[in-house]
Enzyme design. Structure first.
Site, PDB file in Angstrom:
ATOM      1  N   HIS A 367       0.989  16.383   1.484  1.00 58.21           N
ATOM      2  CA  HIS A 367       2.114  15.892   1.906  1.00 58.21           C
ATOM      3  C   HIS A 367       1.565  15.514   3.543  1.00 58.21           C
ATOM      4  O   HIS A 367       2.035  14.371   4.102  1.00 58.21           O
ATOM      5  CB  HIS A 367       3.190  16.645   2.077  1.00 58.21           C
ATOM      6  CG  HIS A 367       3.863  16.824   0.927  1.00 58.21           C
ATOM      7  ND1 HIS A 367       4.277  18.072   0.247  1.00 58.21           N
ATOM      8  CD2 HIS A 367       3.992  15.955  -0.038  1.00 58.21           C
ATOM      9  CE1 HIS A 367       4.985  17.844  -0.804  1.00 58.21           C
ATOM     10  NE2 HIS A 367       5.003  16.398  -1.098  1.00 58.21           N
ATOM     11  N   ARG A 474       2.865   1.712  -4.637  1.00 55.06           N
ATOM     12  CA  ARG A 474       2.554   2.834  -5.581  1.00 55.06           C
ATOM     13  C   ARG A 474       3.819   3.612  -5.704  1.00 55.06           C
ATOM     14  O   ARG A 474       4.272   4.521  -4.915  1.00 55.06           O
ATOM     15  CB  ARG A 474       1.488   3.696  -4.873  1.00 55.06           C
ATOM     16  CG  ARG A 474       0.149   3.111  -4.697  1.00 55.06           C
ATOM     17  CD  ARG A 474      -0.557   4.068  -3.923  1.00 55.06           C
ATOM     18  NE  ARG A 474      -2.007   3.760  -4.377  1.00 55.06           N
ATOM     19  CZ  ARG A 474      -2.985   3.115  -3.429  1.00 55.06           C
ATOM     20  NH1 ARG A 474      -2.737   2.764  -2.256  1.00 55.06           N
ATOM     21  NH2 ARG A 474      -4.153   2.918  -3.425  1.00 55.06           N
ATOM     22  N   ARG A 510       4.098  -1.149  -9.125  1.00 50.90           N
ATOM     23  CA  ARG A 510       3.151  -0.708 -10.245  1.00 50.90           C
ATOM     24  C   ARG A 510       3.935   0.536 -10.903  1.00 50.90           C
ATOM     25  O   ARG A 510       4.454   1.441 -10.209  1.00 50.90           O
ATOM     26  CB  ARG A 510       1.784  -0.024  -9.679  1.00 50.90           C
ATOM     27  CG  ARG A 510       0.846   0.744 -10.442  1.00 50.90           C
ATOM     28  CD  ARG A 510      -0.511   1.092  -9.978  1.00 50.90           C
ATOM     29  NE  ARG A 510      -0.124   2.340  -9.413  1.00 50.90           N
ATOM     30  CZ  ARG A 510      -1.319   2.845  -8.499  1.00 50.90           C
ATOM     31  NH1 ARG A 510      -2.407   2.411  -8.554  1.00 50.90           N
ATOM     32  NH2 ARG A 510      -1.055   3.837  -7.930  1.00 50.90           N
ATOM     33  N   GLU A 608      -8.929  -1.783 -13.906  1.00 49.29           N
ATOM     34  CA  GLU A 608      -9.841  -0.581 -13.044  1.00 49.29           C
ATOM     35  C   GLU A 608     -10.339   0.239 -14.010  1.00 49.29           C
ATOM     36  O   GLU A 608     -10.950   1.410 -13.622  1.00 49.29           O
ATOM     37  CB  GLU A 608      -8.566   0.094 -12.485  1.00 49.29           C
ATOM     38  CG  GLU A 608      -7.412   0.526 -13.001  1.00 49.29           C
ATOM     39  CD  GLU A 608      -6.305   1.382 -12.297  1.00 49.29           C
ATOM     40  OE1 GLU A 608      -6.763   1.496 -11.059  1.00 49.29           O
ATOM     41  OE2 GLU A 608      -5.316   1.326 -12.784  1.00 49.29           O
ATOM     42  N   ASN A 631     -10.696   0.885  -6.517  1.00 48.01           N
ATOM     43  CA  ASN A 631     -11.027   2.236  -6.336  1.00 48.01           C
ATOM     44  C   ASN A 631     -11.393   2.954  -7.773  1.00 48.01           C
ATOM     45  O   ASN A 631     -12.385   3.720  -7.823  1.00 48.01           O
ATOM     46  CB  ASN A 631      -9.803   3.220  -5.670  1.00 48.01           C
ATOM     47  CG  ASN A 631      -9.511   2.402  -4.527  1.00 48.01           C
ATOM     48  OD1 ASN A 631     -10.061   1.794  -3.982  1.00 48.01           O
ATOM     49  ND2 ASN A 631      -8.087   2.790  -4.211  1.00 48.01           N
ATOM     50  N   ASP A 632     -10.679   2.792  -8.651  1.00 43.85           N
ATOM     51  CA  ASP A 632     -11.014   3.529  -9.992  1.00 43.85           C
ATOM     52  C   ASP A 632     -11.974   2.545 -10.659  1.00 43.85           C
ATOM     53  O   ASP A 632     -12.893   3.200 -11.350  1.00 43.85           O
ATOM     54  CB  ASP A 632      -9.635   3.327 -10.922  1.00 43.85           C
ATOM     55  CG  ASP A 632      -8.850   4.664 -10.597  1.00 43.85           C
ATOM     56  OD1 ASP A 632      -9.341   5.640 -10.293  1.00 43.85           O
ATOM     57  OD2 ASP A 632      -7.786   4.443 -10.363  1.00 43.85           O
ATOM     58  N   ARG A 642     -14.009  10.064  -7.149  1.00 46.60           N
ATOM     59  CA  ARG A 642     -13.808   9.153  -5.904  1.00 46.60           C
ATOM     60  C   ARG A 642     -13.715  10.427  -5.062  1.00 46.60           C
ATOM     61  O   ARG A 642     -13.463   9.952  -3.688  1.00 46.60           O
ATOM     62  CB  ARG A 642     -12.723   8.175  -6.034  1.00 46.60           C
ATOM     63  CG  ARG A 642     -11.562   8.743  -6.561  1.00 46.60           C
ATOM     64  CD  ARG A 642     -10.540   7.626  -7.051  1.00 46.60           C
ATOM     65  NE  ARG A 642      -9.324   7.359  -6.317  1.00 46.60           N
ATOM     66  CZ  ARG A 642      -8.245   6.612  -6.649  1.00 46.60           C
ATOM     67  NH1 ARG A 642      -8.630   5.901  -7.763  1.00 46.60           N
ATOM     68  NH2 ARG A 642      -7.511   6.441  -5.769  1.00 46.60           N
ATOM     69  N   CYS A 679      -6.473  -4.838  -5.173  1.00 47.44           N
ATOM     70  CA  CYS A 679      -5.506  -3.934  -4.470  1.00 47.44           C
ATOM     71  C   CYS A 679      -6.323  -2.472  -3.936  1.00 47.44           C
ATOM     72  O   CYS A 679      -5.714  -1.883  -3.503  1.00 47.44           O
ATOM     73  CB  CYS A 679      -4.186  -3.875  -5.137  1.00 47.44           C
ATOM     74  SG  CYS A 679      -4.322  -2.959  -6.867  1.00 47.44           S
TER      75      CYS A 679
HETATM   76  C1  PEP Z   1      -7.364   1.569  -7.573  1.00 46.94           C
HETATM   77  O1  PEP Z   1      -7.585   2.248  -8.480  1.00 46.94           O
HETATM   78  O2  PEP Z   1      -8.096   0.941  -6.946  1.00 46.94           O
HETATM   79  C2  PEP Z   1      -5.918   1.512  -7.109  1.00 46.94           C
HETATM   80  C3  PEP Z   1      -5.484   0.616  -6.188  1.00 46.94           C
HETATM   81  O3  PEP Z   1      -5.167   2.373  -7.540  1.00 46.94           O
HETATM   82  P1  PEP Z   1      -5.009   3.857  -6.932  1.00 46.94           P
HETATM   83  O4  PEP Z   1      -5.895   4.225  -5.771  1.00 46.94           O
HETATM   84  O5  PEP Z   1      -3.537   4.455  -6.472  1.00 46.94           O
HETATM   85  O6  PEP Z   1      -5.570   4.731  -8.131  1.00 46.94           O
HETATM   86 MG    MG Z   2      -6.019   3.270  -9.577  1.00 48.38          MG
END
Ligand code: PEP
Ligand code: MG
Length: 759
Positions: A367, A474, A510, A608, A631-632, A642, A679
């Protein structure tokens, strides 16, 4: 031999329990000498400044030699071990060309020599040496023993090194500057004085204390009075934070208030008091019981809840003990530091002075990380080796980009960060001029820049920085801030504010993406491999009642401007898309049947998961758009968690396999006329953003702080230049080479200031 290895285990346990590095080293040398029956055992460390090995501890050599014997890299047998970073086991050292006799050690001319390097993260930190006066070759078992011990020692040394203890031992000086690596909680750089917030009262220290019958009522009354005071304190804090954070973040205080009123806290504690325990002891037991339940859970988010409960318990205790938090004088920039910085502690500092937050516990999901992001200040989390006691009142540099802090920074570090802050301010001023300028290349190709958000408080900063919409909302953030799954109307109220706030710009919602590192406190999922487990769409399809509630809440607020897009996360299989679309159709039909006349939504997928990259053709027949979750995608393509500091250096979205995957995604999507956005964080780094544009990505979505930086990069090149750069880079074999090339192009275009933010 069994005995030798039993002793090894015990030495390692004792070293881990040692009070400090000095004690740990003494344990190593004494016990090793005992177990191996050798004439001398010594530990040498590398002094960073001189690159020399310094004798740090020994059993068998002259004590005066400690701290005084030094070897250059490659000098003597010890220096040779460091240089080669390999064990050296020789029966007659005397005859080795590198042998060097050192008189200060008081040693006899020795013969048997075994030296092993102490290595951590590929770096040789020192050398562990055993010697025998007689000519003798050490056995393979002894070598194994020493190599294993040295590997264990490496962890202890690098821990001590982080604490600055190594420098202190080498130089005999107290109070050196040191830096520590944690996890970036929110970006930015700040310098301020550390204000260490300790829990005001220690529950653990409360003793068991039996009371007489006639004391019971008084103790119950004292307990209830303390609870009431804490409740009104939370109300007050919530008022103080109201201007700074959004309603859903403020809801956290309601969570505290709810916890306070819960029967499990009040009734159970009163029961304990009635059973003859004084109020403080009863409270301690109740809180400990709750904490144990949460602590036992594997899930990171639930462990965070244990922190909240402890905080609550301490506050009640503080009032029971009639202690007040001594309000410290604050008159300049403050970095709030704590073992477990909680939301209520955050509110203790006047907001105008709060420049950064450091928390030794927690992660980028805590948080407090979310709140520091909302407050627009940098934060570093998860500094598990933070020596909180030694930080109080010290000057600290907080680098939220890299997750590093510098305590008592040297003049050079300070000057460098002041320069960076000035540059950042200058860049920000320059960037502000771009707010109303279009995001287009020098030859006029428009690349819409969108924001990633999940906080209502991001709406106005996003609009103020010229965002053309929301590329990733998100939805799990409002879910994280609640005590249970929010209902349809509760959700709809939030989604409506977002849609209306951004209208006529589009907002991509999402659907709930929990699991992995995003767990809900009220929906525990315990798995060995959460990132490979029950995540995102998988949970939603298994719980259609939760999914349908969310879809209905999202669809029904799209009544005015039709600016909604729906996006499905973690898709790895075509059947998931078909099933999810089936449920969306069901929700849409239900709403129409209820007389709510809303359009059928535009639906897209996040790409992803590697399997999704190779099913783009099938997906393109089913949905309207794609968004790459880099990211994923990076995490799964490279098999690098990550959030794992240990392998953080391997996590790189410029890895050729990531770029080639994106290239493939774009190619297939284009063939089918479907737009592609990105994204993940990759879209917010000017260097990778340029490459994405070069590959033909249609829009980029990023956190609001990155938007103008990326816009500046796009506006500095022609589309032909970007394509050319991209083609060059796609031939390269390593992320480092790619990074160099793109950073070089940015610098050549006079955009050196943008390079740092992307590192
Ligand atoms: C991602 O995986 O790139 C993504 C934008 O989703 P999150 O970071 O919320 O998993
Ligand atoms: Mg993701």
């Amino acid at each position: 031999m069994k005995n030798m290895f039993d002793s090894l285990r015990q030495i390692v346990l004792d070293v881990n329990d040692a009070a400090g590095l000095e004690q740990a080293l003494n344990i190593v040398v004494h016990r090793t000498r005992e177990v191996l029956s050798v004439d001398a055992v010594s530990v040498y460390f590398r002094d960073d400044k001189t690159d020399q090995l310094v004798l740090m501890a020994s059993d068998g050599l002259n004590k005066q030699a400690i701290g005084n014997i030094r070897f250059d890299r490659g000098q003597g047998l010890v220096g040779l071990v460091l240089e080669r970073a390999e064990p050296l086991n020789i029966d007659d050292a005397h005859r080795h060309p590198n042998y060097r006799f050192v008189t200060e050690t008081g040693e006899a001319c020795f013969h048997g020599f075994l030296g092993v390097p102490i290595i951590q993260h590929r770096q040789a930190l020192g050398v562990l040496v055993v010697r025998q006066n007689e000519k003798s070759q050490f056995s393979a078992e002894v070598e194994t023993f020493l190599v294993t011990l040295a590997a264990q020692l490496a962890g202890a040394i690098s821990y001590a090194e982080k604490m600055g203890e190594l420098n202190r031992l080498i130089e005999g000086a107290e109070g050196h500057s040191f830096n520590l690596q944690g996890l970036g909680g929110s970006p930015g750089v700040a310098i301020g004085e550390a204000l260490v917030v300790f829990p005001p009262a220690s529950l653990e220290a409360v003793p068991h204390n039996a009371i007489a019958d006639d004391e019971i009522d008084g103790q119950v009354a004292a307990f209830l009075a303390a609870v009431n005071t804490v409740e009104s304190e939370y109300k007050e804090l919530s008022k103080r934070m109201a201007g700074a954070i959004s309603n859903e973040e403020l809801a956290l205080f309601d969570v505290f208030a709810l916890m306070l009123k819960s029967d499990t806290l009040i009734d159970v504690t009163i029961e304990r008091i009635r059973a003859g325990q004084w109020a403080q002891g009863a409270l301690r037991e109740t809180i400990a019981e709750h904490v144990r339940q949460f602590d036992a859970m594997d899930d990171a988010y639930l462990r965070e809840r244990a922190i909240d409960i402890k905080d609550l318990g301490r506050r009640i205790l503080m009032h029971l003990q009639a202690q007040q938090t001594s309000s410290q004088e604050i008159s300049g920039p403050v970095v709030l530091v704590g073992e477990e910085v909680t939301v209520s502690q955050l509110a203790e500092v006047p907001l105008q002075y709060l420049v950064a937050i450091i928390s030794s516990k927690g992660s980028s999901l805590s948080h407090v990380a979310i709140l520091s992001h909302a407050l627009g200040i940098p934060s570093v989390m998860g500094l598990d080796s933070l020596p909180v006691n030694r930080i109080k009142g010290q000057q600290i540099v907080v680098d939220g980009y890299s997750g590093r802090i510098y305590v008592k920074p040297t003049a050079a570090v300070l000057a460098e960060f002041h320069r960076l802050i000035r540059e950042e301010q200058a860049l920000n001023t320059e960037l502000k001029e771009l707010i109303d300028q279009p995001s287009e290349t020098l030859d006029g190709i428009h690349i819409p820049l969108l924001v990633n958000t999940g906080l209502l408080s991001d709406i106005s900063p996003s609009l103020q920085s010229g965002a053309e919409g929301v590329g990733l909302y998100r939805t799990e953030i409002p879910f994280l801030m609640r005590d249970g799954f929010p209902g349809e109307d509760d959700q709809a109220q939030i989604y409506r504010q977002v849609l209306q706030g951004f209208a006529p710009r589009t907002v991509t919602f999402r659907t709930l993406d929990i699991g992995g590192d995003k767990a809900l406190p009220y929906f525990p999922v315990v798995e060995d491999n959460p990132f490979l487990g029950w995540r995102g769409i998988r949970i939603m399809l298994d719980h259609p009642e939760i999914f349908l509630t969310q879809i209905r809440a999202i669809l029904k607020v799209n009544i005015y401007q039709n600016n909604l897009r729906l996006m499905l996360p973690m898709i790895s299989d075509v059947s998931e898309v078909d099933e999810a679309i089936g449920l969306i159709k069901k929700a849409h039909k239900e709403l129409l049947d209820e007389g709510i006349d809303i359009p059928y939504p535009i639906i897209g997928l996040m790409i992803e998961v590697p399997s999704a990259v190779y099913q783009m053709e099938a997906f393109a027949m089913r949905v309207d758009f794609f968004s790459v979750g880099s990211n994923d995608l990076t995490q799964y393509l490279l098999a690098v968690d990550r959030n794992n500091k240990q392998v953080a250096e391997l996590y790189n979205c410029l890895h050729p396999s990531v770029l080639l995957s994106v290239q493939h995604i774009v190619e297939v999507a284009k063939k089918h006329g479907k737009p592609v956005s990105v994204c993940g964080e990759m879209a917010g780094d000017p260097a990778s953003a340029l490459l994405l544009v070069g590959m033909g990505v249609d829009s980029l979505s990023m956190s609001v702080g990155s938007l103008l930086r990326v816009k500046l990069a796009i506006r500095s090149f022609t589309s032909a230049q970007i394509e050319h750069l991209c083609n060059d880079v796609l031939q390269m074999e390593s992320a480092a080479e790619i990074r160099r090339k793109v950073n070089g192009a940015l610098e050549f275009a006079g955009l050196g200031g943008l390079v740092r933010a992307g590192k």
